[in-house]
Design a protein around this motif. Sequence first.
Motif, PDB file in Angstrom:
ATOM      1  N   LEU A   3       0.838  -1.190   0.000  1.00  0.00           N
ATOM      2  CA  LEU A   3       0.000   0.000   0.000  1.00  0.00           C
ATOM      3  C   LEU A   3       0.875   1.242   0.000  1.00  0.00           C
ATOM      4  CD1 LEU A   3      -2.671  -1.034   2.672  1.00  0.00           C
ATOM      5  CD2 LEU A   3      -2.648  -1.499   0.210  1.00  0.00           C
ATOM      6  N   ALA A   4       0.581   2.167  -0.904  1.00  0.00           N
ATOM      7  CA  ALA A   4       1.363   3.399  -1.028  1.00  0.00           C
ATOM      8  C   ALA A   4       0.426   4.586  -1.064  1.00  0.00           C
ATOM      9  CB  ALA A   4       2.207   3.349  -2.303  1.00  0.00           C
ATOM     10  N   GLY A   5       0.945   5.737  -0.672  1.00  0.00           N
ATOM     11  CA  GLY A   5       0.161   6.960  -0.710  1.00  0.00           C
ATOM     12  C   GLY A   5       0.535   7.861   0.447  1.00  0.00           C
ATOM     13  N   ASP A  28       3.511  -1.921   8.955  1.00  0.00           N
ATOM     14  CA  ASP A  28       3.611  -0.506   8.643  1.00  0.00           C
ATOM     15  C   ASP A  28       5.090  -0.151   8.604  1.00  0.00           C
ATOM     16  OD1 ASP A  28       3.663   2.297   8.615  1.00  0.00           O
ATOM     17  OD2 ASP A  28       1.791   2.423   9.740  1.00  0.00           O
ATOM     18  N   ALA A  29       5.606   0.115   7.396  1.00  0.00           N
ATOM     19  CA  ALA A  29       7.030   0.397   7.227  1.00  0.00           C
ATOM     20  C   ALA A  29       7.372   1.860   7.497  1.00  0.00           C
ATOM     21  CB  ALA A  29       7.469   0.001   5.812  1.00  0.00           C
ATOM     22  N   TYR A  30       6.400   2.672   7.892  1.00  0.00           N
ATOM     23  CA  TYR A  30       6.636   4.101   8.101  1.00  0.00           C
ATOM     24  C   TYR A  30       7.793   4.349   9.065  1.00  0.00           C
ATOM     25  CZ  TYR A  30       5.575   9.042   8.894  1.00  0.00           C
ATOM     26  OH  TYR A  30       5.647  10.403   8.968  1.00  0.00           O
ATOM     27  N   ARG A  31       7.772   3.671  10.194  1.00  0.00           N
ATOM     28  CA  ARG A  31       8.811   3.896  11.211  1.00  0.00           C
ATOM     29  C   ARG A  31      10.133   3.238  10.867  1.00  0.00           C
ATOM     30  NH1 ARG A  31       6.998   3.028  17.035  1.00  0.00           N
ATOM     31  NH2 ARG A  31       9.231   3.031  17.162  1.00  0.00           N
ATOM     32  N   LEU A  32      10.169   2.481   9.776  1.00  0.00           N
ATOM     33  CA  LEU A  32      11.432   1.901   9.332  1.00  0.00           C
ATOM     34  C   LEU A  32      12.215   2.902   8.496  1.00  0.00           C
ATOM     35  CD1 LEU A  32      10.297  -1.701   8.319  1.00  0.00           C
ATOM     36  CD2 LEU A  32      11.215  -0.894  10.505  1.00  0.00           C
ATOM     37  N   VAL A  81       0.254 -10.973   3.356  1.00  0.00           N
ATOM     38  CA  VAL A  81       0.964  -9.881   4.008  1.00  0.00           C
ATOM     39  C   VAL A  81       0.583  -8.565   3.340  1.00  0.00           C
ATOM     40  CG1 VAL A  81       3.239  -8.899   4.546  1.00  0.00           C
ATOM     41  CG2 VAL A  81       2.888 -11.378   4.695  1.00  0.00           C
ATOM     42  N   VAL A  82       0.196  -7.593   4.150  1.00  0.00           N
ATOM     43  CA  VAL A  82      -0.128  -6.249   3.682  1.00  0.00           C
ATOM     44  C   VAL A  82       0.881  -5.301   4.313  1.00  0.00           C
ATOM     45  CG1 VAL A  82      -1.847  -4.394   3.733  1.00  0.00           C
ATOM     46  CG2 VAL A  82      -2.583  -6.767   3.417  1.00  0.00           C
ATOM     47  N   ILE A  83       1.586  -4.522   3.462  1.00  0.00           N
ATOM     48  CA  ILE A  83       2.609  -3.609   3.968  1.00  0.00           C
ATOM     49  C   ILE A  83       2.276  -2.177   3.565  1.00  0.00           C
ATOM     50  CG2 ILE A  83       5.065  -3.002   3.998  1.00  0.00           C
ATOM     51  CD1 ILE A  83       5.708  -5.874   3.332  1.00  0.00           C
ATOM     52  N   GLU A  84       1.954  -1.360   4.568  1.00  0.00           N
ATOM     53  CA  GLU A  84       1.770   0.065   4.323  1.00  0.00           C
ATOM     54  C   GLU A  84       3.141   0.710   4.192  1.00  0.00           C
ATOM     55  OE1 GLU A  84      -0.981   2.181   6.876  1.00  0.00           O
ATOM     56  OE2 GLU A  84      -1.967   0.295   7.436  1.00  0.00           O
ATOM     57  N   TRP A  85       3.260   1.697   3.312  1.00  0.00           N
ATOM     58  CA  TRP A  85       4.509   2.406   3.066  1.00  0.00           C
ATOM     59  C   TRP A  85       5.583   1.466   2.531  1.00  0.00           C
ATOM     60  CZ3 TRP A  85       4.256   7.592   3.399  1.00  0.00           C
ATOM     61  CH2 TRP A  85       3.259   8.156   4.200  1.00  0.00           C
TER      62      TRP A  85
END
Length: 174
Positions: free
Chosen positions: A40-42, A94-98, A129-133
Motif C-alpha cells: 500500500l502506497a500513498g 507498517d514500514a513508516y517507522r522503518l 501480508v499487507v505492507i503500508e509504506w
Amino acid sequence: MTAGPEVVTDRRVDLPTAADTTALGREIGTRLRPGDLVVLAGPLGAGKTCLAAGIGEGLGVEGPVTSPTFVIAREHPPLPGALGGRGVVLVHVDAYRLGVGTAATPDPREVAAQLDDLDLDTDLTRAAVVIEWGEGVAEHLVAEHLLVRLDRSGPDERRDAHLHGPARLVGGGP
C-alpha cells in the motif's frame, strides 16, 4: 509442474468515501491467499489503514485491523470458519517507522533489510501480508505482488486507488 507468471493488469477505482475504501479492501481480501503480498502506497491520510481494515474483513480475520505503526507488524489470525473466516492469516506491517515515512530520503536498502529482519518471507508461506509504506522496499519479498497506490486530489481531496498486479488480485474484470 509450476504455473507461469500471472497476467499483470491495472485498475483505477474512485473512492468518494471511507466506506468505499473499506469496500475495496474487502473485495481484495476475498481474493487473497497465503503467499500473497499487498503493498500500500500513498500520502498520510490517503486511506492505507482503512483499506487494510477492509482487507482484514474480506479475509475474515480477528480484528479490528488498526495501524501497526508503533508495533511495526501485527498478526491477525482467521476467525473460525463458522464465523466467516477463510483460514488465511493476515500479517499487517507498517514500514513508516522503518524510515520510509520519517526520513527525507530513506535508504531503500536499509528499509528492505529491516523488513527482512521481520522474517516476512517466512510469513508469506502461511499468510497474506499487507505492507503500508512498502513501495520500493518490499517488492523483493515475492515474485509478484499487488501494489495499491492511494491518492487524494482536487479541492475536495477526493480519493482514488490505482491497482497494479496480478489480474487475480486486481479484480474488476468482466
